[in-house]
Design a protein around this motif. Structure first.
Motif, PDB file in Angstrom:
ATOM      1  N   GLU A 113       0.889  -1.173  -0.088  1.00 22.72           N
ATOM      2  CA  GLU A 113       0.068   0.048   0.059  1.00 22.72           C
ATOM      3  C   GLU A 113       0.782   1.265   0.040  1.00 22.72           C
ATOM      4  O   GLU A 113       1.954   1.409   0.861  1.00 22.72           O
ATOM      5  N   GLY A 114       0.377   2.418  -0.568  1.00 21.76           N
ATOM      6  CA  GLY A 114       1.474   3.297  -0.746  1.00 21.76           C
ATOM      7  C   GLY A 114       2.111   3.362  -1.944  1.00 21.76           C
ATOM      8  O   GLY A 114       3.068   4.593  -2.337  1.00 21.76           O
ATOM      9  N   ALA A 115       2.634   2.194  -2.481  1.00 20.60           N
ATOM     10  CA  ALA A 115       3.328   2.156  -3.875  1.00 20.60           C
ATOM     11  C   ALA A 115       2.814   2.794  -4.942  1.00 20.60           C
ATOM     12  O   ALA A 115       1.646   2.868  -5.044  1.00 20.60           O
ATOM     13  N   LYS A 116       3.600   2.992  -6.132  1.00 16.87           N
ATOM     14  CA  LYS A 116       3.235   3.596  -7.222  1.00 16.87           C
ATOM     15  C   LYS A 116       3.826   2.691  -8.270  1.00 16.87           C
ATOM     16  O   LYS A 116       4.866   2.078  -8.233  1.00 16.87           O
ATOM     17  N   ILE A 117       2.894   2.189  -9.127  1.00 19.13           N
ATOM     18  CA  ILE A 117       3.271   1.473 -10.398  1.00 19.13           C
ATOM     19  C   ILE A 117       3.253   2.244 -11.545  1.00 19.13           C
ATOM     20  O   ILE A 117       2.490   3.062 -12.003  1.00 19.13           O
ATOM     21  N   VAL A 118       4.399   1.967 -12.372  1.00 20.15           N
ATOM     22  CA  VAL A 118       4.486   3.029 -13.672  1.00 20.15           C
ATOM     23  C   VAL A 118       4.889   2.067 -14.566  1.00 20.15           C
ATOM     24  O   VAL A 118       5.441   1.141 -14.772  1.00 20.15           O
ATOM     25  N   THR A 119       3.961   2.399 -15.934  1.00 24.63           N
ATOM     26  CA  THR A 119       4.391   1.684 -17.001  1.00 24.63           C
ATOM     27  C   THR A 119       4.642   2.710 -18.395  1.00 24.63           C
ATOM     28  O   THR A 119       4.044   3.758 -18.377  1.00 24.63           O
ATOM     29  N   GLU A 120       5.780   2.549 -18.847  1.00 20.41           N
ATOM     30  CA  GLU A 120       6.289   3.377 -19.958  1.00 20.41           C
ATOM     31  C   GLU A 120       6.427   2.467 -21.367  1.00 20.41           C
ATOM     32  O   GLU A 120       6.766   1.554 -21.269  1.00 20.41           O
ATOM     33  N   SER A 121       5.854   3.105 -22.443  1.00 13.19           N
ATOM     34  CA  SER A 121       5.765   2.358 -23.639  1.00 13.19           C
ATOM     35  C   SER A 121       5.978   3.250 -24.793  1.00 13.19           C
ATOM     36  O   SER A 121       5.663   4.362 -24.616  1.00 13.19           O
ATOM     37  N   ARG A 122       6.709   2.463 -25.611  1.00 15.50           N
ATOM     38  CA  ARG A 122       6.478   3.303 -26.994  1.00 15.50           C
ATOM     39  C   ARG A 122       6.188   2.449 -28.180  1.00 15.50           C
ATOM     40  O   ARG A 122       6.628   1.426 -28.360  1.00 15.50           O
ATOM     41  N   LYS A 123       5.366   2.857 -29.034  1.00 18.06           N
ATOM     42  CA  LYS A 123       4.763   2.325 -30.125  1.00 18.06           C
ATOM     43  C   LYS A 123       4.843   2.861 -31.507  1.00 18.06           C
ATOM     44  O   LYS A 123       5.213   4.217 -31.846  1.00 18.06           O
ATOM     45  N   LYS A 124       5.044   2.155 -32.532  1.00 18.53           N
ATOM     46  CA  LYS A 124       5.193   2.641 -33.958  1.00 18.53           C
ATOM     47  C   LYS A 124       4.034   2.282 -34.582  1.00 18.53           C
ATOM     48  O   LYS A 124       3.630   1.129 -34.602  1.00 18.53           O
ATOM     49  N   PHE A 125       3.567   3.081 -35.458  1.00 14.60           N
ATOM     50  CA  PHE A 125       2.199   2.957 -36.154  1.00 14.60           C
ATOM     51  C   PHE A 125       2.454   2.674 -37.526  1.00 14.60           C
ATOM     52  O   PHE A 125       3.071   3.553 -38.325  1.00 14.60           O
ATOM     53  N   LYS A 126       2.259   1.464 -38.363  1.00  9.14           N
ATOM     54  CA  LYS A 126       2.812   1.118 -39.511  1.00  9.14           C
ATOM     55  C   LYS A 126       1.828   1.791 -40.443  1.00  9.14           C
ATOM     56  O   LYS A 126       2.168   1.911 -41.634  1.00  9.14           O
ATOM     57  N   ASP A 127       0.604   2.240 -40.289  1.00 14.26           N
ATOM     58  CA  ASP A 127       0.063   2.752 -41.503  1.00 14.26           C
ATOM     59  C   ASP A 127      -0.628   4.058 -40.695  1.00 14.26           C
ATOM     60  O   ASP A 127      -1.426   4.078 -39.740  1.00 14.26           O
ATOM     61  N   PRO A 128      -0.592   5.025 -41.605  1.00 13.48           N
ATOM     62  CA  PRO A 128      -1.000   6.438 -40.932  1.00 13.48           C
ATOM     63  C   PRO A 128      -2.363   6.639 -40.748  1.00 13.48           C
ATOM     64  O   PRO A 128      -3.132   7.445 -40.054  1.00 13.48           O
ATOM     65  N   ARG A 129      -3.273   5.611 -41.460  1.00 10.91           N
ATOM     66  CA  ARG A 129      -4.780   5.677 -41.614  1.00 10.91           C
ATOM     67  C   ARG A 129      -5.243   4.728 -39.931  1.00 10.91           C
ATOM     68  O   ARG A 129      -6.286   5.205 -39.644  1.00 10.91           O
ATOM     69  N   LEU A 130      -4.577   4.287 -39.509  1.00  7.76           N
ATOM     70  CA  LEU A 130      -4.702   3.511 -38.520  1.00  7.76           C
ATOM     71  C   LEU A 130      -4.209   4.054 -37.006  1.00  7.76           C
ATOM     72  O   LEU A 130      -4.081   3.396 -35.908  1.00  7.76           O
ATOM     73  N   LEU A 131      -3.865   5.370 -37.022  1.00 14.95           N
ATOM     74  CA  LEU A 131      -3.477   6.084 -35.769  1.00 14.95           C
ATOM     75  C   LEU A 131      -4.733   5.969 -34.859  1.00 14.95           C
ATOM     76  O   LEU A 131      -5.869   6.645 -35.126  1.00 14.95           O
ATOM     77  N   THR A 132      -4.725   5.934 -33.601  1.00 15.25           N
ATOM     78  CA  THR A 132      -5.489   5.704 -32.526  1.00 15.25           C
ATOM     79  C   THR A 132      -5.615   6.924 -31.769  1.00 15.25           C
ATOM     80  O   THR A 132      -4.621   7.797 -31.860  1.00 15.25           O
ATOM     81  N   GLY A 133      -6.827   7.111 -31.130  1.00 18.50           N
ATOM     82  CA  GLY A 133      -7.021   8.281 -30.242  1.00 18.50           C
ATOM     83  C   GLY A 133      -6.570   8.198 -29.043  1.00 18.50           C
ATOM     84  O   GLY A 133      -5.617   7.333 -28.506  1.00 18.50           O
TER      85      GLY A 133
END
Length: 644
Positions: free
Chosen positions: A146-166
């Protein structure tokens, strides 16, 4: 719009965030932060303290380089075991290139970082899709307390410019800070904006630095998204932002369109429909199904029903196979396929018979978007066929196995469809089926004998009520059908027992389902001296549908009417002493009418209930409950019979 980005290390941006973080959490020691937020959110086991997504779009030769960095930080308030497991999703179109995760353990003055060492990759086994190429990166946060923080960091590449998510700003737990930042290089045009922004006070800013256009959306102190039973999709409940790449300039100065309009979207989609020529097998099967002198609508009916019955629906996603249908001959040979494959076979067979049939893209009701607002793949997740008969568009969703011709599946009602025609495309809304077409009508005759009500009845199911119950009535075993029929007819009454039943027209989609049955109900009437007291409202299920403490909209599969007609044979030697008056009460979403009348030696009770919404907002809950209250009062009334 113009923009660019400087070449920085993957995590330099996040160092800046930590240093400059100015909310109250940054001013507190770890122990104080836990105590403070545990007090502020006593019912939550965690809160999102920081969520940030940075989308960076640059030109790379004659194409685009699109990446997204995410940082999510959660403060564990209670039940640390709940937060141990985490996962990040990677797909062919949004490939995870780097992921880091760590636990920040609380100490007196600061947190101690304990990194995650073990990341395990697997495919998405939890998906409802038969084959899903989505990769899941699983990991566990170490030493959680209790009282801890959990952190997630990620990097993604989008292969098709039409499929960029919001970006969704909210979560299923409270969020203290949520930010979307767009970094757009010069020569790239984008379209961006907010959806459901009335749900939060989102601020927007923009700046220009070294040829990079920066757009930033920020919001603080977002309440959690309360997802309850029968809630609409998450996209209806959370404020979000969309980002579309309209166009960019290539190395020779030409403008390359991406998603600047519906023309671009349809042009891209239509490219998936090449090489779908028909072979002899499809021609032979379609000729065997229809007769030469069949009218066009009859050809459509026969082919549609044949595909529904003979092709098994199996969802399948594997890269571009999520967009590209198989040729009709392939689907015919395999006898299975996803929505695109079933549409390919339908369109092929219909065109083979001279029918104006077209591929049609559509989103199911879980998606809140419209083509006329967003020319983007985020609008749709489904494909069907459509035909034009005598100037009228008829939608054909072969994945709806028991849907009769002329009805859309319930999940696409009210949605915009994108129909690819021989000379272009058109947007046609799918109609919402009016309640009068979706009915469950129950008619019964009852008599009293030795303290038990006995009766014969018939239930008729039509429209989408017929479709919904077909899925449940067509069971793999007789016992499964038997159990469902008894639940359907018992009306939620524990003493209602079905003695026998017979189902008709279950396989005939063009006819309403009819269920004839015999039943008995014990402990439902009382004999006191020379009088009998009986309540003819055997179905009181609506009484239990009062809406309490609900904060989110309520979604309904389809609008409908439920009618009940009960004729009580007055026992020999008795007459009616008291017959109640009926009544009615309506709101926009719910209403009823109850009547009583005496006809010869019978007393007839009639009840009609209509439900007239697909999504009901919380502002209508009060009116709904008022109708339930009035209905409950009327259905408590009792008929009194007396000895002659």
């Amino acid at each position: 719009m113009i923009g660019s980005t400087r070449k920085t290390g993957f995590y330099l941006l996040f160092i800046f965030w930590v240093i400059t973080h100015s909310n109250a959490l940054a001013q507190l020691s770890p122990i104080e932060a836990h105590k403070n937020y545990r007090s502020s959110f006593p019912e939550e086991s965690g809160i999102v303290t920081e969520y940030r997504k940075v989308i960076e779009i640059k030109r790379k030769g004659d194409s685009l380089d699109i990446s997204a960095r995410e940082y999510r930080e959660i403060l564990v308030l209670d039940k640390p075991s709940r937060w141990v497991k985490e996962k990040v999703y990677s797909s062919a179109f949004a490939k995870v290139e780097e992921v880091k995760a760590y636990t920040l353990l609380p100490a007196k003055k600061k947190y101690r970082k304990v990194p995650v060492e073990d990341f395990k990759k697997s495919f998405n086994k939890d998906s409802y899709i038969f084959y899903d190429d989505t990769e899941v990166i699983n990991f566990n946060f170490p030493q959680l307390v209790e009282g801890a923080k959990i952190v997630t960091e990620s990097r993604k590449k989008f292969k098709d410019p039409r499929l960029l998510t919001g970006f969704y700003f909210a979560s299923y737990i409270p969020t203290l800070s949520s930010t979307l930042e767009l970094k757009i290089e010069d020569g790239i045009e984008i379209v961006h904006g907010l959806i459901n922004d009335s749900l939060a006070n989102i601020t927007f800013s923009e700046s220009l630095e070294n040829g990079v256009r920066n757009y930033t959306y920020t919001v603080s102190d977002l309440p959690k998204v309360d997802y309850e039973d029968d809630s609409p999709g998450f996209g209806y409940l959370s404020p979000s932002a969309y980002v579309l790449i309209a166009s960019y300039t290539n190395t020779v100065g030409e403008t390359v369109p991406v998603l600047s309009s519906l023309d671009d979207l349809h042009s891209w989609y239509k490219g998936f429909l090449v090489d779908l020529e028909l072979g002899n097998d499809v021609n032979q099967v379609s000729k065997n199904i229809v007769e030469p002198d069949d009218q066009p609508i009859e050809k459509v009916r026969k082919i549609f029903y044949w595909v529904q019955e003979h092709i098994k629906y199996i969802a399948f996603e594997n890269g571009m196979r999520g967009f590209v249908p198989h040729p009709a001959d392939y689907v015919l040979e395999k006898r299975y396929g996803d929505c695109k494959d079933m549409t390919s076979l339908l369109v092929g067979m219909l065109k083979n018979e001279g029918i104006d049939a077209n591929f049609t893209w559509i989103g199911t009701r879980e998606l809140p978007h419209k083509y006329t607002e967003l020319p983007s793949p985020i609008v749709d997740n489904h494909m069907i066929a459509s035909v034009n008969i005598d100037g009228k568009v008829i939608f054909l969703d072969a994945t709806g196995s028991y849907t009769p011709l002329g009805l859309p599946t319930a999940m696409i009602q009210g949605k915009e469809s994108l129909i690819s025609t021989s000379d272009g495309y058109k947007i046609v809304p799918v109609p919402v089926i009016e309640k009068e077409k979706n009915q469950m009508n129950d008619s019964s005759t009852i008599w009293l004998e030795d303290g038990v009500i006995y009766g014969n009845g018939e239930v008729t199911l039509s429209g989408l009520a017929q479709v919904a119950n077909s899925y449940k009535l067509i069971q793999k075993t007789t016992r499964g059908e038997d159990n469902y029929v008894r639940r359907l007819l018992s009306r939620g009454n524990n003493t209602f027992l079905v003695d026998d039943y017979d189902v008709k027209n279950l396989e005939d989609l063009d006819q309403p389902i009819k269920i004839k049955y015999q039943f008995n109900v014990s402990d439902h009437y009382r004999e006191v001296g020379d009088e009998i007291y009986i309540n003819l409202c055997l179905d009181r299920s609506l009484v239990n549908r009062v809406i309490k403490d609900r904060k989110v909209p309520l979604e309904n599969s389809y609008k409908y009417i439920t009618s009940s007609f009960t004729a009580l044979k007055i026992p020999q030697g008795y007459r009616a002493k008291f017959v109640p008056e009926g009544g009615k009460f309506n709101s926009n979403d719910l209403g009823f009418e109850i009547t009583y009348e005496q006809s010869g030696n019978s007393i007839i009770f009639s009840s009609k209930i209509f439900v007239d919404y697909l999504i009901m907002n919380p502002s209508s809950f009060k009116d709904w409950n008022e109708v339930i209250k009035a209905y409950s009062k009327l259905t408590r009334k009792t008929i009194v019979l007396e000895k002659i």
